[in-house]
Design an enzyme around this catalytic site. Structure first.
Site, short mmCIF file in Angstrom:
data_model
loop_
_atom_site.label_atom_id
_atom_site.label_comp_id
_atom_site.label_asym_id
_atom_site.label_seq_id
_atom_site.Cartn_x
_atom_site.Cartn_y
_atom_site.Cartn_z
N GLU A 1 1.97 5.47 7.74
CA GLU A 1 3.38 5.62 7.33
C GLU A 1 4.08 6.70 8.15
O GLU A 1 5.26 6.58 8.46
CB GLU A 1 3.48 5.94 5.84
CG GLU A 1 2.81 4.92 4.91
CD GLU A 1 3.22 3.49 5.17
OE1 GLU A 1 4.38 3.26 5.56
OE2 GLU A 1 2.36 2.59 5.00
N GLY B 1 0.85 -1.19 0.00
CA GLY B 1 0.00 0.00 0.00
C GLY B 1 0.89 1.24 0.00
O GLY B 1 0.69 2.17 -0.77
N ALA B 2 1.89 1.20 0.87
CA ALA B 2 2.81 2.33 0.99
C ALA B 2 4.04 1.87 1.76
O ALA B 2 4.02 0.80 2.36
CB ALA B 2 2.14 3.48 1.73
N MET B 3 5.10 2.67 1.72
CA MET B 3 6.34 2.29 2.40
C MET B 3 6.94 3.50 3.10
O MET B 3 7.12 4.55 2.49
CB MET B 3 7.32 1.70 1.37
CG MET B 3 8.70 1.37 1.92
SD MET B 3 8.61 0.08 3.21
CE MET B 3 10.00 0.58 4.24
N GLU B 4 7.29 3.29 4.37
CA GLU B 4 7.67 4.39 5.26
C GLU B 4 9.11 4.86 5.16
O GLU B 4 9.67 5.31 6.17
CB GLU B 4 7.39 3.97 6.69
CG GLU B 4 8.30 2.82 7.24
CD GLU B 4 7.70 1.43 7.09
OE1 GLU B 4 6.82 1.25 6.23
OE2 GLU B 4 8.11 0.53 7.84
N HIS C 1 5.25 5.46 11.43
CA HIS C 1 6.51 4.72 11.30
C HIS C 1 7.74 5.63 11.36
O HIS C 1 8.83 5.15 11.65
CB HIS C 1 6.56 4.01 9.95
CG HIS C 1 5.87 2.68 9.90
ND1 HIS C 1 6.07 1.71 10.84
CD2 HIS C 1 5.00 2.16 9.00
CE1 HIS C 1 5.35 0.63 10.51
NE2 HIS C 1 4.69 0.89 9.40
N GLU D 1 4.83 -2.72 12.88
CA GLU D 1 3.54 -2.76 12.18
C GLU D 1 2.34 -2.74 13.13
O GLU D 1 1.31 -2.16 12.82
CB GLU D 1 3.48 -3.98 11.26
CG GLU D 1 4.53 -3.96 10.14
CD GLU D 1 4.48 -2.69 9.29
OE1 GLU D 1 3.50 -1.92 9.37
OE2 GLU D 1 5.46 -2.47 8.55
ZN LIG Z 1 3.51 -0.36 8.18
#
Ligand SMILES: [Zn+2]
Length: 873
Positions: free
Chosen positions: A319, A282-285, A322, A341
């Protein structure tokens, strides 16, 4: 990272530690301190060249140094050591592609000292959506990165483990017309080294893990803002930049919220959020440089619908959480992935719920908890903290346990301690480990020390034991309410007695006619003490629906709860009650008829999410328990009972609440699925209007109802409607609209159209990131499942070629929706000879799920039949 919401990742059996896997860990003798990294990608030939120096410390003298590298070619490796002779040592390089490691062997033993490794190398821009990879639009190529969990090693040789933190100086040489976005701010840009290129250099990063490094090359355009003095940009390909404003507004709110919540300021000089056309998760931090799939960042500030805005705001908040939890303070190793997570999952709705209270996040949270309890009640579940050593094992950790269960356990502890006490504990934990690494114990010891409550015992019992507690209550005695603990399984098969004897330390909150009674139930306790003057039997065992357990009551207690459910329970508690009762049906501890009585008692409920739970559970009764004849009768009862509820809502009105719009959409879908002729006719009519050329001007079209109408029409839709959706899925400029249309294609039941969708996937006409979701929908539904399964097996090479690592896992997981012994044998047989990467646990869970369904049908079908007869008129 953030999951794609559409497919709840479903995986997990206990991992067994294996000695060969341990060998993949790097030696503790070498510590990287600083990387200077220069890369020159070529977007046309899909290759790159690179130079780096890594400043390292060697603890003990050694002749070899091993680090991580995959799909990298080495041109030269040298060690540069002052006060050593000769100062420059040249290394031989040996590659181990299986371990994804490179070993440098030097001519003589190197001293225990600080020195630099100078490396020249080249690599490929792959199309696998990991490492340094190509992302494409119709107009051009982009070179972008995704390193979590173990793919930084595909972009540059490195010590690719989360605890081996270092600082980074990054520079890239790219086409003069392109820009680069990376973790820190740009500090220098100059032309060259050759004509038509320029070189961009970024500020030194703080100490960070390799999996959080990012660099993105292309013609991105951004919308800019500021929050608490931090510059924020939301970016995309140039054609979509007008859709970045809402995400920017979300991030501004969230950054200020987190600065206050954590009591530690956002740590980077800037924050960039970039939507990428091809993106797996979905997304990356990435630290200071968050990447997203387009649907999770882009939506129209003015015309975007609320579900799309909720999704964007929640993913942004996940995100950004994070940046503190994960990026600044990182888990020591992947076995504690839940620290990243679970925390981000628990936190992701907090700021958004304060920003937009009307979006009903407490109800969403109750529904998420219910899904997670079901996932964790399968025999093949795993503990939150589990051994993971190889890249495959690590990738399999990104599941509903690390996210959902860990998030729910954190939420339960917060609910017990109180928000402010918990917040202070979080602050203390972060403050103690800034720019370093931490373990589960560090987190719960900080909370225990701050609250003087046994948080360590509570968390240890949930983090290190698999499964869900079942609390069985009996009639009140003088001392309190007797309660027994056991492990709950979502299956009627007698389970291992040792497992059933499992006990937890669990905070239990009883809702009563007075204030809630919250107590910690230890493994030794058998009673929850309550004040003597408290009127019972009316209590509800999960006040606020924050407890991570299922509850089973005495018949008298349950009657009292159902009698008052409509008025005395909050919406999250009603969702929890429905979830508990449905789970008990699946486990054989409840009867489907009693569950359906509860559904009818709650049918007038005005809260959309409560009805959404009913809708999803009724779909399961219909597809997993009912025979064809039962289904027709169940449909008739749904029409009779819910038709008037829908009619009473009336037509969509201007300025109606979000909840009421959602409720209308859900009821419309329920009636359409139950083949209500009026609803079907209306759905056809609305679908025509939705696709009319001038629908943008059609202000009377209610968006929620339109979406429901398209889905209802698709089920018996024709080629003309299919063509229209296909065109939107290919051509819409709005990623959300495009993705909704794409996900409607597998909802058609006409075999010719099912075949078209399957051909479309196999021919690679859908982005790889989406093919798994389309196949998931086809395999999930009874009407499309058999044809899809036959097709996938017959065309495996073509289908397999379209899958990324996680969509492959999703495909295997989706077969868990099958419900016959024959299909179970087909699934195990097929994947035994056609293995899918990182899917061992998904396969075990799928087989488990099929077994449960087969059993559910034989156990509950007679009772369903009896209930349908009793309620026929
Ligand atoms: Zn995450």
């Amino acid at each position: 990272m953030s999951f794609r919401n559409t497919v709840l990742a479903i995986t997990a059996i206990l991992l067994t530690a294996n000695l060969a896997a341990h060998a993949q860990r790097l030696s503790a003798n070498v510590h990287p301190e600083h990387y200077s990294l220069s890369l020159t990608p070529d977007l046309l030939t899909a290759t790159f060249s690179g130079e780096e120096t890594i400043d390292v410390t060697l603890d003990a003298p050694a002749q070899t140094i091993t680090l991580n590298a995959a799909e990298i070619e080495f041109q030269s490796v040298r060690a540069i050591i002052s006060d050593f002779s000769p100062k420059i040592q040249v290394a031989e390089v040996a590659l181990d592609p299986v371990k994804e490691q490179a070993t440098f062997t030097f001519g003589r033993e190197l001293p225990a000292a600080k020195f630099s490794l100078a490396i020249r190398f080249s690599g490929i821009l792959n199309n696998k959506l990991r490492g340094f990879y190509l992302s494409k639009t119709k107009l051009r190529n982009y070179a972008v990165t995704q390193f979590e969990s173990t793919d930084a090693r595909r972009a540059f040789p490195c010590f690719d483990e989360p605890a081996l933190k270092a600082t980074f100086d990054i520079s890239l040489t790219v086409d003069a017309a392109d820009t680069v976005i990376s973790n820190t701010n740009l500090i220098d840009a100059h032309s060259g080294p050759v004509a038509g290129k320029h070189t961009l250099r970024f500020a030194t990063t703080p100490k960070m893990s390799t999996y959080l490094v990012a660099f993105l090359v292309g013609d991105f355009k951004c919308t800019e803002g500021k929050s608490d003095g931090v510059p924020i940009r939301a970016c995309s390909t140039p054609d979509k930049v007008q859709l970045t404003k809402f995400a920017l507004e979300s991030a501004k709110y969230v950054l200020h919220y987190y600065d206050n919540y954590f009591g530690i300021k956002y740590p980077m000089p800037k924050l960039d959020m970039v939507a990428l056309p091809d993106f797996e998760a979905g997304a990356m931090e990435n630290f200071g440089c968050i990447t997203y799939r387009e649907t999770d960042l882009l939506t129209d500030l003015k015309t975007g619908d609320i579900p799309a805005k909720k999704r964007v705001a929640v993913v942004v908040a996940h995100e950004m959480a994070h940046q503190w939890f994960g990026d600044m303070v990182t888990m020591q190793w992947w076995d504690n992935l839940w620290l990243n997570e679970g925390f981000a999952t628990w936190m992701e709705t907090k700021p958004v719920a304060e920003w937009r209270p009307e979006w009903n996040f407490t109800q969403d949270d109750a529904q998420t908890l219910d899904d997670t309890l079901n996932l964790d009640a399968q025999r093949t579940t795993r503990t939150i903290r589990a051994t993971a050593n190889t890249p495959d094992e690590i990738n399999e950790m990104f599941d509903g346990i690390a996210y959902g269960k860990a998030g729910a356990v954190i939420g339960m502890v917060e609910n017990y301690l109180g928000k402010e006490t918990f917040r202070q504990g979080v602050h203390n934990y972060l403050q103690a480990h800034l720019y370093a690494n931490a373990t589960a114990e560090d987190f719960w010891n900080a909370q225990t020390a701050n609250s003087h409550q046994p948080v360590d015992k509570i968390m240890a019992s949930f983090i290190t034991q698999p499964g869900v507690p079942l609390l069985t209550f009996s009639e009140r005695k003088a001392t309190g309410v007797p309660v027994e603990q056991s492990r709950f399984f979502l299956s009627a098969t007698a389970s291992d007695q040792n497992q059933q004897d499992q006990r937890w330390t669990v905070p239990v909150c009883l809702k009563t006619s007075a204030a809630p009674v919250c107590r910690i139930l230890t493994p030794e306790d058998s009673t929850i003490p309550i004040p003597v003057d408290l009127a019972l039997p009316a209590f509800y065992a999960n006040a606020a629906a924050k407890g991570y357990y299922r509850a089973l009551y005495s018949p008298l207690q349950y009657q009292a709860i159902v009698a008052k459910a409509e008025t005395a329970l909050t919406p999250p508690e009603k969702i929890n009650l429905l979830g508990d009762r449905w789970a008990l049906v699946r486990s054989g501890l409840g009867k489907v008829g009693d569950y359906l009585d509860l559904v009818l008692a709650l049918k007038q409920d005005p809260n959309a999410t409560v009805l959404d739970s009913v809708h999803q559970q009724l779909q399961k009764v219909s597809s997993e328990i009912a025979t064809d004849q039962d289904r027709a009768r169940l449909d008739a009862i749904i029409r009779r009972e819910f038709g008037p509820v829908y009619a009473a809502l009336g037509a969509p009105a201007k300025d109606e609440s979000y909840d009421r719009q959602q409720l209308r959409g859900i009821l419309f879908e329920m009636l359409g699925e139950a083949h209500d002729p009026t609803t079907l006719a209306k759905a056809q009519m609305l679908a025509v209007r939705v696709f009319a050329a001038d629908n943008k001007k059609d202000k009377t079209l209610d968006p929620t109802l339109s979406d429901a109408a398209v889905l209802v029409s698709a089920a018996d839709g024709n080629a003309a409607l299919y063509e229209k959706l296909l065109a939107v899925s290919q051509n819409s400029a709005n990623p959300g609209e495009k993705s909704d249309a794409l996900r409607a294609l597998p909802r058609f039941h006409d075999p010719v159209l099912i075949q078209r969708t399957l051909d479309y996937v196999a021919a690679g006409k859908i982005r790889n990131q989406d093919s798994g979701a389309v196949l998931d929908v086809l395999l999930r539904h009874r009407e499309t499942r058999d044809q899809a399964w036959d097709y996938i097996r017959a065309n495996w090479d073509k289908v397999h070629a379209q899958l990324t690592v996680s969509s492959g896992t999703d495909l295997v997981a989706a077969t868990g929706n099958f419900c016959s012994v024959q299909q179970r044998e087909e699934v195990s047989g097929f994947f035994a000879t056609h293995p899918v990467e990182a899917s061992k646990r998904a396969l075990a869970k799928a087989v488990d799920g099929i077994n449960d369904c087969v059993q559910l049908r034989s156990l509950q079908q007679p009772d369903l039949n009896y209930w349908l007869e009793r309620n026929a008129n």
